[in-house]
Enzyme design. Structure first.
Site, short mmCIF file in Angstrom:
data_model
loop_
_atom_site.label_atom_id
_atom_site.label_comp_id
_atom_site.label_asym_id
_atom_site.label_seq_id
_atom_site.Cartn_x
_atom_site.Cartn_y
_atom_site.Cartn_z
N LYS A 1 20.27 32.11 61.85
CA LYS A 1 19.53 32.30 60.35
C LYS A 1 20.91 32.70 60.15
O LYS A 1 21.76 33.11 60.35
CB LYS A 1 18.38 33.28 60.22
CG LYS A 1 17.91 33.85 58.79
CD LYS A 1 17.65 35.59 59.47
CE LYS A 1 16.65 35.29 57.42
NZ LYS A 1 15.63 36.43 57.82
N SER B 1 11.23 35.83 55.64
CA SER B 1 12.22 35.64 54.75
C SER B 1 13.06 33.82 56.12
O SER B 1 12.96 33.08 55.41
CB SER B 1 13.22 36.14 54.31
OG SER B 1 13.95 36.48 55.29
N SER C 1 10.03 39.52 57.95
CA SER C 1 10.73 38.19 57.96
C SER C 1 10.91 37.43 59.13
O SER C 1 10.95 36.55 59.11
CB SER C 1 11.46 38.69 57.75
OG SER C 1 11.71 38.80 55.67
#
Lengths: 475, 97
Positions: A79, A154, A178
């Site tokens: 990420k 997210s 997330s």
């Protein structure tokens, strides 16, 4: 050589690499080729690193020497809020334009010791603020199962990469859901470890008392391998827990608690039906399923949207255009701050900074921030009490399947997607999302997630439960 | 504290060191009070004063030991600075006559 990487697991890749059926370079190249074809549609990767093959060559040398570990040569996605020294990293924000990480996050350092291959950095909601990956400054990520729908967020890029066949596993971060929520929307496994299980050093801070680096994988076993590689006490994160903390926890859960009164708000009927079917099957496997109460859980969303913005507005104060990242010219320092932050942060980040500024401001801090801390403690105690009666707690991960892009323009409607995952972060306990079947929407089989929650340090119990679900799915 | 919370958005924007255009300010003037009245739900929870002063979540600080040798990271960090002069980050004049 060509081989199918779309369903490849860490376990299978390890076997094949060690048996010399293919090399780490061939495995990496197969991923690069597939990314070339698919990423422009999915938008899962913001950048594919230019040294992937070089990393794989090093891994091959390690394998040839017989020194390989569980993740040597395994291609994973990272990420865009986790630092890798010398690589660009941006939290999908314009305010970090051109920023290059000056050090390795602890999780990266640990994976480098295993010669894991980092493929690239994945798209996300800007600064991890969102539940759909529509708040990225670099375009939304598409759900690989139905491109009209969101992958969740997210960590939507990491979830889409694993589900879409362009990473064997991935790292995300979970502050309020997330990792678990996108795992559910994309049909993969996502683990939010106990707060303190994994070092946050080198993870860009959103809400420091809630953030955890968290693995995505195609199987429970793979999620465990990745978790084992990144976990552990780290002197650079004073909130990380000693390894002994996890040793004494229960591994074989027998009793499952269901907070039934809580499973009402915004609940999709098909999701609830699939959840009940799954519980029924677990009963058939010999598990006891009982109702439990989490009386303060309905307040979790409100508590979260006070504490998280308060911490985020404080953490994001560092982005001011002076030391790194975007810097917009201004008449004086204050003018540089205001212009840089005004132009560099997207709408959702600005909203949360403003909410955080409000709840911490003199005259309101008692009624909002301090009150929220007290209610957070009550939520944690609810879990403590429940875990005196049951070994794990089960909920659907999300009340609905993946929603359509553009469907949740109202910020509060978007926030509600995390209603079942947020209490877990507030209590600091571990939670996992594991696929529990599908529902049909617009002709597509959309995956759903089952969430299991365990007491602090109870990751082993989560893996046991999730593997039971995996076995049942195969039957 | 129910209903819509009165908020001076402009004052908040100033406190948060943001510069926001007129269009976006209009949207925020609707969204921020709506979010605040949503989170105001926590006022319904009865809490005793005792837990107020002794929360379970406390900050954990690391001992300030094992300092890095000076200069080890100077170049790596300064390379990221938008404006630089030698080994310093350059900023506009702070104190004016």
């Amino acid at each position: 050589m060509t081989f199918d990487i779309s369903k490849l697991t860490i376990v299978e890749a390890r076997r094949a690499l060690d048996a010399k059926e293919y090399s780490a370079v061939e495995l990496a190249q197969a991923h690069l080729d597939t990314i070339q074809k698919q990423n422009s549609e999915l938008n899962a990767y913001l950048e594919v690193y230019d040294d992937v093959i070089a990393q794989a060559e090093t891994a091959d040398a390690v394998i040839a020497s017989g020194q390989q570990q569980a993740l040597t040569g395994i291609p994973i996605a990272v990420k865009d809020n986790i630092l890798i020294r010398g690589k660009r990293v941006s939290s999908a924000s314009k305010i970090l334009e051109g920023y290059v990480a000056s050090y390795d996050a602890t999780v990266i350092e640990r994976l480098k010791k295993q010669n894991t291959v980092f493929i690239g950095r994945t798209n996300m909601d800007e600064f991890a603020m969102g539940s759909s990956t529509e708040h990225s400054a670099f375009g939304r990520v598409k759900n690989p199962i139905d491109p009209a729908r969101v992958p969740g967020g997210s960590s939507g890029g990491s979830a889409a990469a694993v589900a879409g066949g362009i990473a064997v596993a991935a790292l995300g971060s979970d502050t309020g859901g997330s990792v678990r929520q996108p795992a559910a929307f994309c049909g993969v496994v996502g683990l939010k470890p106990t707060y303190g299980a994994v070092s946050r050093f080198g993870l860009m801070a959103m809400a420091s008392s809630l953030d955890q680096v968290s693995p995505f994988a195609r199987t429970v076993k793979d999620a465990r391998l990745l978790f084992d590689a990144i976990r552990g006490r780290d002197a650079n994160d004073s909130t990380s827990l000693p390894d002994e903390f996890f040793a004494t926890k229960k591994k074989q859960p027998k009793t499952i608690g269901v907070p039934r009164a809580f499973l009402t708000e915004g609940m999709d009927a098909d999701v609830l039906a699939r959840f009940e079917e799954t519980l029924e099957k677990l009963r058939g496997e010999g598990y006891t399923v009982v109702d439990i109460e989490l009386p303060h859980a309905p307040y979790a969303l409100s508590v979260y949207y006070i504490i998280m913005p308060a911490e985020a507005s404080t953490n994001l104060a560092r982005y001011d255009g002076i030391r790194y990242g975007l810097s917009v010219e201004g008449a004086d320092s204050l003018d540089i701050y205001r212009k840089t932050r005004g132009q560099g942060f997207g709408p959702e980040v600005r909203r949360r900074i403003l909410i955080g500024t409000f709840v911490l401001s003199s005259g309101y801090a008692d009624a909002y921030y301090r009150k929220a801390i007290v209610v957070r403690d009550l939520i944690r105690k609810d879990f403590e009490k429940a875990f005196t009666q049951v070994d794990v707690i089960a909920t659907p991960t999300v009340p609905t399947p993946a929603f359509r892009a553009g469907e949740k323009e109202d910020p509060i409607a978007m926030y509600a997607a995390d209603i079942f995952t947020i209490p877990v972060n507030l209590a600091g306990v571990p939670g996992i999302s594991v696929p529990m079947g599908t529902v049909v929407r617009d002709g597509n089989n959309l995956p759903l997630g089952m969430q299991f929650i365990a007491p602090h340090g109870g990751e082993d119990a989560l893996f046991t439960m999730s593997e039971a679900i995996e076995r049942m799915a195969l039957q | 504290m129910t209903g819509s919370q009165k908020v001076d958005i402009k004052a908040l924007v100033d406190l948060a060191r943001l510069e926001i255009g007129e269009e976006d300010m209009k949207k925020l003037a609707e969204q921020i009070p709506a979010i605040l009245s949503f989170v105001t739900r926590i006022q319904e929870v009865a809490t005793s004063g005792e837990t107020d002063t002794n929360p379970a979540h406390k900050n954990v600080m690391r001992d300030d030991t094992d300092a890095y040798k000076p200069g080890v990271f100077t170049e790596a960090l300064l390379k990221a600075a938008p404006r630089r002069e030698g080994d310093y980050v350059r900023v506009p004049q702070v104190i004016k006559k």
